[in-house]
Design an enzyme around this catalytic site. Structure first.
Site, mmCIF file in Angstrom:
data_model
loop_
_atom_site.group_PDB
_atom_site.id
_atom_site.type_symbol
_atom_site.label_atom_id
_atom_site.label_comp_id
_atom_site.label_asym_id
_atom_site.label_seq_id
_atom_site.Cartn_x
_atom_site.Cartn_y
_atom_site.Cartn_z
ATOM 1 N N ASP A 42 -67.125 -5.971 -24.596
ATOM 2 C CA ASP A 42 -66.712 -7.355 -24.339
ATOM 3 C C ASP A 42 -66.973 -8.182 -25.583
ATOM 4 O O ASP A 42 -67.916 -7.907 -26.327
ATOM 5 C CB ASP A 42 -67.547 -7.928 -23.161
ATOM 6 C CG ASP A 42 -66.834 -9.056 -22.444
ATOM 7 O OD1 ASP A 42 -66.589 -10.103 -23.073
ATOM 8 O OD2 ASP A 42 -66.516 -8.897 -21.250
ATOM 9 N N THR B 234 -64.863 -15.242 -22.494
ATOM 10 C CA THR B 234 -64.981 -15.933 -21.194
ATOM 11 C C THR B 234 -66.080 -15.310 -20.337
ATOM 12 O O THR B 234 -66.395 -15.823 -19.271
ATOM 13 C CB THR B 234 -63.651 -15.883 -20.384
ATOM 14 O OG1 THR B 234 -63.334 -14.516 -20.088
ATOM 15 C CG2 THR B 234 -62.506 -16.515 -21.145
ATOM 16 N N VAL C 120 -61.456 -6.351 -28.481
ATOM 17 C CA VAL C 120 -60.567 -5.182 -28.386
ATOM 18 C C VAL C 120 -59.208 -5.389 -29.067
ATOM 19 O O VAL C 120 -58.415 -4.450 -29.147
ATOM 20 C CB VAL C 120 -60.351 -4.728 -26.915
ATOM 21 C CG1 VAL C 120 -61.665 -4.339 -26.268
ATOM 22 C CG2 VAL C 120 -59.614 -5.788 -26.102
ATOM 23 N N SER D 189 -59.449 -9.724 -20.648
ATOM 24 C CA SER D 189 -58.391 -10.745 -20.760
ATOM 25 C C SER D 189 -58.881 -12.013 -20.103
ATOM 26 O O SER D 189 -59.493 -11.957 -19.033
ATOM 27 C CB SER D 189 -57.106 -10.324 -20.026
ATOM 28 O OG SER D 189 -56.194 -11.421 -19.971
ATOM 29 N N TYR E 24 -49.881 -15.583 -20.411
ATOM 30 C CA TYR E 24 -50.598 -14.597 -19.590
ATOM 31 C C TYR E 24 -49.595 -13.646 -18.941
ATOM 32 O O TYR E 24 -49.713 -12.427 -19.043
ATOM 33 C CB TYR E 24 -51.404 -15.354 -18.545
ATOM 34 C CG TYR E 24 -52.247 -14.506 -17.613
ATOM 35 C CD1 TYR E 24 -53.357 -13.801 -18.080
ATOM 36 C CD2 TYR E 24 -51.970 -14.452 -16.243
ATOM 37 C CE1 TYR E 24 -54.155 -13.057 -17.217
ATOM 38 C CE2 TYR E 24 -52.762 -13.716 -15.382
ATOM 39 C CZ TYR E 24 -53.854 -13.019 -15.862
ATOM 40 O OH TYR E 24 -54.640 -12.298 -14.997
HETATM 41 P P1 NAD Z 1 -63.177 -12.857 -16.611
HETATM 42 O O1 NAD Z 1 -62.750 -13.946 -17.537
HETATM 43 O O2 NAD Z 1 -64.375 -13.071 -15.759
HETATM 44 O O3 NAD Z 1 -63.416 -11.506 -17.424
HETATM 45 C C1 NAD Z 1 -62.652 -11.147 -18.544
HETATM 46 C C2 NAD Z 1 -63.593 -10.548 -19.582
HETATM 47 O O4 NAD Z 1 -62.819 -10.095 -20.706
HETATM 48 C C3 NAD Z 1 -64.591 -11.575 -20.120
HETATM 49 O O5 NAD Z 1 -65.900 -11.048 -20.062
HETATM 50 C C4 NAD Z 1 -64.131 -11.808 -21.559
HETATM 51 O O6 NAD Z 1 -65.189 -12.174 -22.418
HETATM 52 C C5 NAD Z 1 -63.505 -10.459 -21.901
HETATM 53 N N1 NAD Z 1 -62.527 -10.523 -22.982
HETATM 54 C C6 NAD Z 1 -61.461 -11.366 -23.112
HETATM 55 N N2 NAD Z 1 -60.808 -11.113 -24.267
HETATM 56 C C7 NAD Z 1 -61.456 -10.077 -24.869
HETATM 57 C C8 NAD Z 1 -61.253 -9.358 -26.073
HETATM 58 N N3 NAD Z 1 -60.249 -9.657 -26.929
HETATM 59 N N4 NAD Z 1 -62.102 -8.352 -26.387
HETATM 60 C C9 NAD Z 1 -63.127 -8.026 -25.561
HETATM 61 N N5 NAD Z 1 -63.382 -8.674 -24.401
HETATM 62 C C10 NAD Z 1 -62.543 -9.687 -24.065
HETATM 63 O O7 NAD Z 1 -61.907 -12.491 -15.700
HETATM 64 P P2 NAD Z 1 -61.772 -11.521 -14.428
HETATM 65 O O8 NAD Z 1 -61.388 -12.315 -13.260
HETATM 66 O O9 NAD Z 1 -62.941 -10.635 -14.348
HETATM 67 O O10 NAD Z 1 -60.488 -10.675 -14.838
HETATM 68 C C11 NAD Z 1 -60.620 -9.378 -15.399
HETATM 69 C C12 NAD Z 1 -59.248 -8.733 -15.523
HETATM 70 O O11 NAD Z 1 -58.624 -8.651 -14.240
HETATM 71 C C13 NAD Z 1 -58.285 -9.494 -16.430
HETATM 72 O O12 NAD Z 1 -57.514 -8.561 -17.165
HETATM 73 C C14 NAD Z 1 -57.402 -10.234 -15.458
HETATM 74 O O13 NAD Z 1 -56.130 -10.479 -15.980
HETATM 75 C C15 NAD Z 1 -57.353 -9.270 -14.287
HETATM 76 N N6 NAD Z 1 -57.066 -9.974 -13.020
HETATM 77 C C16 NAD Z 1 -58.031 -10.659 -12.355
HETATM 78 C C17 NAD Z 1 -57.711 -11.323 -11.181
HETATM 79 C C18 NAD Z 1 -58.745 -12.070 -10.377
HETATM 80 O O14 NAD Z 1 -58.394 -12.646 -9.348
HETATM 81 N N7 NAD Z 1 -59.997 -12.087 -10.755
HETATM 82 C C19 NAD Z 1 -56.397 -11.298 -10.692
HETATM 83 C C20 NAD Z 1 -55.436 -10.600 -11.418
HETATM 84 C C21 NAD Z 1 -55.786 -9.926 -12.568
#
Ligand code: NAD
Ligand code: UDP
Length: 332
Positions: free
Chosen positions: A36, A40, A62, A80, A150
């Site tokens: 990570d 975020t 990444v 992401s 996105y």
């Molecule tokens: P979140 O923001 O809590 O977690 C995302 C993590 O990715 C964070 O820890 C952030 O620091 C890390 N990150 C972002 N860019 C990065 C990079 N370039 N290199 C390394 N780390 C990086 O979000 P989440 O809700 O846990 O979502 C996680 C994944 O699930 C995402 O890909 C999101 O699109 C997908 N998703 C989540 C939901 C939901 O409802 N939570 C719904 C659809 C898709």
């Protein structure tokens, strides 16, 4: 015979879903590599894992070349920004992590002969013209709107993943994740559940966007993680919706939060953000058939657990309603 534990790389490990996935894979007896860049995410979400021998962490972006020494059997690509406010504030990183980041992880998977699951989203359906949304639906996305960064990154992510599958024979899995909630969401990430609970706990009015007739279908995190785990271990390479079909309007949901939290505050209406999808409900027939999975946790039960988590946060965390400061990260 090879007796080593299976090793899984989880990107986005310090985020909401990534941290719960780390817990699950450690529990299942895997050796887990979390990665990570903390843009975020928050190390607090995984600090309990640092004392475990089977967990290691790489602080890495990444979108830059990804190197992991040693064997890797599985990759869960969850890095992401995921909340509309986050990806509006860091649009270019959002595009890069979905495109360049995914390319790097597919390359790593190919080099390590690993199976990779990518976190796609219901957002690839855009503001859907079909209801509920099944995997057959191609979506209705505004490429140049604020959410386009996105949605299009995630659509590209699916395309490049299928290309690696078809062209290189890589073992790939695509999860289309619908709104998921639970402990470790960031209180100030702008998503509706932490937003409403935070407002209730601070004694503020609940902000409903638009007339509140738009719908969402909320899945509790343990159900989501279970579906993702089953999908990874399945032999199915086409996209699978993972979510809870229990649909509710945002206005009704705000009223539920008022009852759950006992707040005396009222509902106030704010403008609907551009391209905010009006209806969202997963058709999970495919997940039921292919994975034998369906959600088990009701909204009542999931929301009680989530409320208990947010109530337990410090006053400092609760009143830090400012959005996360992204300034220390490169904005390009
Ligand atoms: P979140 O923001 O809590 O977690 C995302 C993590 O990715 C964070 O820890 C952030 O620091 C890390 N990150 C972002 N860019 C990065 C990079 N370039 N290199 C390394 N780390 C990086 O979000 P989440 O809700 O846990 O979502 C996680 C994944 O699930 C995402 O890909 C999101 O699109 C997908 N998703 C989540 C939901 C939901 O409802 N939570 C719904 C659809 C898709
Ligand atoms: N929403 C709201 N008030 C808020 C935050 C969000 O009414 O304070 C609405 C938002 O307009 C959307 C729904 O709640 O219709 C879910 O928003 P969220 O940001 O959680 O996720 P989305 O599904 O839109 O990505």
């Amino acid at each position: 015979m090879d007796n080593r534990k299976k090793r899984v790389l989880i990107t986005g490990a310090a985020g909401f879903l990534g941290s719960h996935l780390c817990d699950r894979f450690v529990e299942e007896g895997y050796s887990v590599v979390g990665m990570d860049n903390l843009i975020t995410g928050d190390l607090k979400n995984i600090e309990h894992l640092f004392k475990k021998a089977e967990f290691e962490f790489y602080h890495h972006d990444v979108t830059k070349f990804v190197h992991v020494p040693g064997p890797v059997d599985y990759i869960m690509h969850f890095a992401s920004p995921a909340s509309p406010i986050d990806y509006l504030k860091i649009p270019i990183q959002t595009l890069k992590v979905g495109s360049l980041g995914t390319h790097n992880l597919l390359g790593l998977a190919k080099q390590k002969n690993a199976r990779i699951l990518i976190a796609s989203t219901s957002e690839i359906y855009g503001d859907p013209l079909v209801h509920p949304q099944s995997e057959e639906y191609y979506g209705n996305v505004n490429t140049i709107g604020p959410r386009g960064v996105y949605d299009e990154a995630k659509r590209f992510q699916e395309s490049i993943t299928m290309a690696y599958h078809r062209f290189h024979g890589l073992e790939t899995r695509i999860a289309r994740i619908f709104n998921t909630y639970g402990p470790r969401m960031r209180l100030n990430d702008g998503r509706v559940i932490p937003a409403f609970i935070g407002q209730a706990l601070r004694g503020e009015d609940l902000t409903v966007f638009g007339d509140g007739k738009q719908t969402r279908s909320f899945c509790y995190v343990s159900d989501q993680v279970d579906g993702l785990y089953k999908l990874l271990l399945s032999d199915y390479s086409l996209p699978v919706n993972i979510g809870n079909p229990d649909e509710i309007t945002i206005l009704d949901f705000a009223e539920e939060i008022i009852r759950l939290t006992g707040t005396k505050q009222k509902i106030v209406f704010k403008d609907l953000p551009k391209d905010d999808p009006l209806q969202r409900q997963p058709d999970i027939s495919r997940a039921k058939e292919v994975l034998g999975w369906e959600p088990r946790v009701s909204r009542q039960e999931g929301m009680e657990k989530t409320f208990a988590y947010f109530k337990g946060l410090s006053a400092e965390a609760l009143f830090d309603s400012e959005h996360k400061d992204f300034s220390k990260h490169n904005r390009r």
